[in-house]
Design an enzyme around this catalytic site. Structure first.
Site: not given
Ligand code: PLP
Length: 834
Positions: A377, A569, A676, A680
Site C-alpha cells: 500500500h 489523513r 480512494t 468517491k
C-alpha cells in the site's frame, strides 16, 4: 468447563428451527421494531433518547440478516469450494444500519414502517456510533472490498481485531488537534455476534526445545508460553439484494482462566492478575498511525494475534470439512494480506502446519507459498515495516526460527541464480544486518506469497522499478496491479439519495451493481434540462453539507460558491500545506482588491493527524489560524470561506462527497499509492484538481484531460529535480509565492503566537523538502484559476461534473474484486441455499 461448552442432553427435534421467513414489508418491520423497543429494551413513550429506536431497528434488521447469514454459511460448507480470507489490522466499516437497510432492499419499507410510528429513518440512523476500526484509506478499502465480495457472492471472510477503542475522536481547541478516546462499544454493538465456541489459544514468549522422534525427525516444541485467548465476534456483511451475507470475524483478546497460583500463594495478588490485564490489552486500542511504522511491542503482539487466531480458525474449518489431509489446502484456500501488517502469517502458517499438524517443511512451504498473497500500500520508506529481531526472539521465538529457515533457503535460491553476488544477497535478505538487526516484513510477505500487487497502475510500476526491483527480477510472474475501487452502494446509492433517484430514472437501476452503466449518462451532458436537474441535486447536497458545517464549525457557507474540499489523513506528502498556501494567496488577492471576475469559494479541509506527528499537527493549527483570520475579515464576505472540519470519518464523508464541487488530490507525484477519496468524489460528480499520482492518473484517462485540472511535476520530474531543488530560488523569483511566504513569515496568521509556524516555513524553504511544495505552487495556482474560471461557466462545469460521474464506473470495488478473483483467488460464485 464453561457452561457454553456443555453439550445439550435432550436432542431438540429436527423441526425446531423451521421458522417461517420474517416479513419484509413496512408493517412487519414496524411490528418487529415495536416489540424490540417495548419488550427487549423495555422503553415507553417517556423515553427521549434516540439511541433505543436505533437499537430496536438494528435488531429488527439483524433478524433478517441472520436467516440469510445461516443460509450463506450452509451453502459455502455444502459446496466445499475454494475460499479466501482478507486479513487486515483495520476495517473502517462506517455505520451498518443504512447499509443493511439498502442491501436488504428494505429502505422504502423501513422508511414507511417508521413513518407510521411517527419516526424518521435518517434521524434514527444518525444515532449509530461510527465504528472507527481503521485509520484511513487502507481500512476503508478493506470495508469496500467486503461489500463487493458479498455482492459478487464470493466466499470471502474478513479477519480483523475488535479494538475496544477505535480511531480517536478529534477535537479542535484553540485551532489545535486534541485527541479523545473513542469508546465506541460502551453501549454495546447490536451488529456483532459473539462466538465463544470458536475461541482460540494464542502463544507468546517462552522458548523452544527440540528432540528427535522415533523416525529421526527433529521435532520442535514451543514451551513455557504465556497464552492469550482469542474470542471471535462476527459481523454480518450483506450483499446487495442477493440473500448473501458474508462474515467479518473480529478477534478480542482475553486472559486464560488459569491464574498464576504460585504468585497468588506467595501473596502477590496484583502480579497474578497482571497477566490477565496484559492479555486483555492486546485488542484494547487501534494504533492511530497512518502510513508510518510504529515499532512498539504491543503492535507486533496485535499482528501475531490476528495472524495466529485467523489461521487456526481456517485450519479448524478445513479439518471439519476435509479432515487431516492437507494435500488440497492450497488449491482451496487463499489469504490476502492487507499490507505487511499481517505478514507474520507466512511464518505462522508454516508453524501450525509443521508443529501442530505434523507436515514436513517442504510440504508446508509448498502450501504456504501457494496460499498467501500480499497487497502493498505504500512506497514511503517510513511506512515499510521492520521489526527488531530481538523483539521476535523475546515474543515469538519459534516464529523467529522459522523465518531464519525461510531466509536461509531463500538466499540459497538467490545465490544459485546470481552466484557470487553478495551485495544482492545482503539487499534481499529478510534480515537487515546492523547493530540492531531488523526483520523486513515486506520481504517476508513477498517471499511467502504467490501474488504481490500494488493498488494503482503507477504505484505497481514504481514498485517493480524501485522498492521490489530485485524481487521482480527473480519472480516477475508474482507481480501484478489491482487498481483500488470503492463500493457504489455506500458511496453513491446510500450517500446521495437525490442522485440515486435521478440515475434510476435516467439509466435504469442496474448501475448499483454494474457501475460501468454510468457511461450511459454521458450523452445527457449535452441535455440542458438534465443539466439543470443535475445542478439542483448538487445544490441540495451542498445545502446539506453547509448545514453540517454551520452546526459543527459555526461558519456559514454561501451556496453559490465553489465547494473546494480536501479531506484525508493529514500528512506532509498529501500536501494540505500546498492547499493552504493557495488559500493565503486568494486572501491576499482580496486584500489587494484583485477581485475582478472572482469565483466565490469555500475551502473545506478535514483529517486527523497521528498524535505523534508534529508537522501534521502544525499544519492543522495553520489551517485553523488562517481560517480564523479570513472568515472574520469583512473583506472576504461572499468571496472566500475556509473551514477545518473536525473529526473526519466515514459518516462525515457520506455528507461531504455528494456536496463537493472540486476534489483536491494534490499529493507529491509518486507518493500516494492510489487514493480512494478521489474515486468517491468523482462518482458524486466532483471534478478533480490533482497531480499525476496514484489513481488520479487513471481517473484523468477515463474522464479525459479536458475534464480534469492537472498540475505539478510528474513522479519522474520529482526524482530528477531532487538533486538541484532550490525552493528559496523559486520563492525569490515568483512574486505570488513570495507574497504568500511573506505573510506567513511576518506572523500575519499568528499575531499572538510568535514563531509557532517556523517549522512549517523552514520545511517549505528546505532544499531537502521531500514533498517539494514550492516546486508545484505556481502550477497549482494556475490550475486553480482555470477551475475557478470554469465554474463561472455553469454549463461547462455541469457538463464536466456529469462526465466525471459517467466515467467513474471503473472505480467500483466490484471491478477491483472481480480482478482479484480472476487473477489471484479463482473463487466460484456461490448462491445461498434457500
Ligand atoms: C475514503 C476515506 C479515506 C481515504 O481518503 P484518501 O483521500 O484516499 O486518502 C480516509 N478516511 C475516510 C473516512 C474515508 O472515507
Amino acid at each position: 468447563m464453561s457452561s457454553l461448552n456443555k453439550p445439550i442432553q435432550n436432542r431438540p427435534n429436527d423441526h425446531f428451527l423451521d421458522l417461517p421467513p420474517l416479513p419484509m414489508d413496512a408493517e412487519g418491520l414496524a411490528d418487529g421494531f415495536s416489540r424490540y423497543y417495548a419488550y427487549t429494551f423495555g422503553r415507553d413513550h417517556d423515553c427521549q433518547s434516540a439511541y433505543y429506536p436505533y437499537k430496536a431497528l438494528a435488531m429488527t434488521l439483524r433478524d433478517r440478516l441472520m436467516e440469510r447469514w445461516k443460509q450463506t454459511r450452509a451453502a459455502y460448507d455444502d459446496s466445499k469450494c475454494k475460499r479466501a480470507y482478507y486479513l487486515s489490522l483495520e476495517f473502517l466499516m462506517g455505520r451498518a444500519l443504512s447499509n443493511a437497510t439498502l442491501n436488504l432492499g428494505l429502505d422504502q419499507a423501513a422508511e414507511q414502517g417508521l413513518y407510521q410510528l411517527g419516526l424518521a429513518l435518517e434521524e434514527i440512523a444518525s444515532s449509530e456510533p461510527d465504528p472507527g476500526l481503521g485509520n484511513g484509506g487502507l481500512g476503508r478499502l478493506a470495508a469496500c472490498f467486503l461489500d463487493s465480495c458479498a455482492t459478487l457472492q464470493l466466499p470471502v471472510r474478513g479477519y480483523g481485531l475488535r479494538y475496544e477503542y477505535g480511531m480517536f475522536r478529534q477535537l479542535i481547541e484553540k485551532g489545535a488537534q486534541v485527541e479523545e478516546p473513542d469508546h465506541w462499544l460502551r453501549d454495546g454493538n447490536p451488529w456483532e455476534l459473539e462466538r465463544p465456541e470458536f475461541t482460540q489459544r494464542i502463544p507468546f514468549g517462552g522458548r523452544t526445545e527440540s528432540h528427535r522422534d522415533h523416525r529421526g525427525r527433529t521435532i520442535v516444541r514451543w514451551v513455557d508460553t504465556h497464552d492469550v485467548l482469542a474470542v471471535p465476534y462476527d459481523i454480518p456483511v450483506p450483499g446487495y439484494r442477493n440473500d448473501t451475507v458474508n462474515t467479518l470475524r473480529l478477534w478480542k483478546s482475553a486472559a486464560t482462566d488459569e491464574f498464576d497460583l504460585d504468585e497468588f500463594n506467595a501473596g502477590s495478588y496484583p502480579e497474578s492478575v497482571a497477566q490477565k490485564n496484559a492479555a486483555e490489552h492486546i485488542t484494547m486500542v487501534l494504533y492511530p498511525n497512518d502510513a508510518s511504522e510504529n515499532g512498539k511491542e504491543l503492535r507486533l503482539r496485535q499482528q501475531f494475534f490476528l495472524a495466529s487466531a485467523s489461521i487456526k480458525d481456517v485450519l479448524r474449518d478445513w479439518i471439519r470439512l476435509h479432515g487431516h489431509d492437507f494435500s488440497r489446502f492450497a488449491e482451496l484456500n487463499s489469504f490476502q494480506l492487507n499490507d505487511t501488517h499481517p505478514a507474520v502469517s507466512v511464518a505462522e502458517l508454516m508453524r501450525q502446519l509443521i508443529d501442530e499438524h505434523d507436515l514436513e517443511w517442504d510440504e508446508a512451504w509448498d502450501i504456504t507459498s501457494h496460499t498467501m498473497a500480499y497487497t502493498n500500500h505504500t512506497l514511503l520508506p517510513e511506512a515499510l515495516e521492520r521489526w527488531p529481531v530481538r523483539l521476535f526472539r523475546q515474543l515469538l521465538p519459534r516464529i523467529l526460527e522459522i523465518i531464519y529457515e525461510i531466509n536461509a533457503r531463500f538466499l540459497a535460491e538467490v545465490a544459485l541464480r546470481w552466484p557470487g553476488d553478495n551485495d544482492r544477497l545482503r539487499r534481499m535478505s529478510l534480515i537487515e544486518e546492523g547493530d540492531d538487526p531488523q526483520m523486513r516484513m515486506a520481504y517476508l510477505a513477498i517471499v511467502g506469497s504467490y501474488s504481490v500487487n500494488g493498488v494503482a497502475a503507477l504505484h505497481s510500476t514504481l514498485l517493480v522499478e524501485g522498492l521490489f526491483k530485485d524481487f521482480h527480477e527473480l519472480w516477475p510472474h508474482k507481480f501484478n496491479n489491482k487498481t483500488n475501487g470503492v463500493t457504489p452502494r455506500r458511496w453513491l446509492a446510500q450517500c446521495n439519495p437525490g442522485l440515486h433517484e435521478l440515475l434510476d430514472e435516467t439509466i435504469g437501476t442496474e448501475w448499483v451493481c454494474d457501475l460501468a452503466q454510468l457511461s450511459k449518462l454521458a450523452p445527457y451532458a449535452d441535455d440542458a434540462a438534465f443539466r439543470k436537474r443535475w445542478h439542483a441535486i448538487k445544490q441540495d447536497n451542498k445545502r446539506r453539507l453547509a448545514e453540517q458545517i454551520s452546526q459543527i464549525c459555526r461558519i456559514d457557507l454561501p451556496l453559490d460558491a465553489i465547494f473546494d474540499v480536501q479531506v484525508k489523513r493529514i500528512h506532509e506528502y498529501k500536501r494540505q500545506l500546498l492547499n493552504i498556501l493557495h488559500v493565503i494567496h486568494l486572501y491576499s488577492r482580496i486584500k489587494q482588491g484583485d477581485t475582478q471576475d472572482w469565483t466565490p469559494r469555500c475551502v473545506l479541509v478535514g483529517g486527523k493527524a497521528a498524535p505523534g506527528y508534529y508537522m501534521a499537527k502544525q499544519i492543522i493549527k495553520l489551517i485553523n489560524n488562517v481560517s480564523q483570520v479570513i472568515n472574520k475579515d469583512p473583506a472576504t464576505e461572499g468571496l472566500l470561506r475556509v473551514a477545518f472540519i473536525p473529526d473526519y470519518r466515514v459518516s462525515l464523508m457520506e455528507v461531504i462527497a455528494p456536496g463537493t464541487d472540486l476534489s483536491e488530490q494534490i499529493s507529491t507525484a509518486g507518493k500516494e499509492a492510489s487514493g480512494t477519496g478521489n474515486m468517491k468524489f468523482m462518482m458524486n460528480g466532483a471534478v478533480t484538481i490533482g497531480t499525476l499520482d496514484g489513481a488520479n492518473i487513471e481517473i484523468r484517462e477515463k474522464v479525459g484531460e479536458e475534464n480534469f485540472f492537472l498540475f505539478g511535476l510528474t513522479a519522474a520530474g520529482v526524482d530528477s529535480l531532487r538533486h538541484h531543488y532550490d525552493p528559496n530560488g523559486i520563492i525569490a523569483s515568483d512574486p505570488t509565492l513570495r507574497n504568500v511566504i511573506n505573510l506567513l513569515e511576518c506572523g500575519h496568521f499568528n499575531q499572538f503566537e510568535p514563531g509557532i509556524f517556523d517549522a512549517i516555513i523552514h520545511s517549505i524553504r528546505n532544499p531537502h523538502d521531500p514533498w517539494m511544495t514550492a516546486a508545484d505552487f505556481a502550477s497549482y495556482v494556475e490550475a486553480q484559476e482555470q477551475a475557478a474560471a470554469t465554474y463561472r461557466d455553469p454549463e461547462r462545469w455541469q457538463r464536466m461534473s456529469i462526465l466525471n460521474s459517467a466515467c467513474s464506473g471503473y472505480f467500483s470495488s466490484d471491478r477491483t474484486i472481480a480482478e482479484y478473483n480472476q487473477d489471484i483467488w479463482h473463487l466460484p460464485t456461490v448462491k445461498p441455499s434457500r
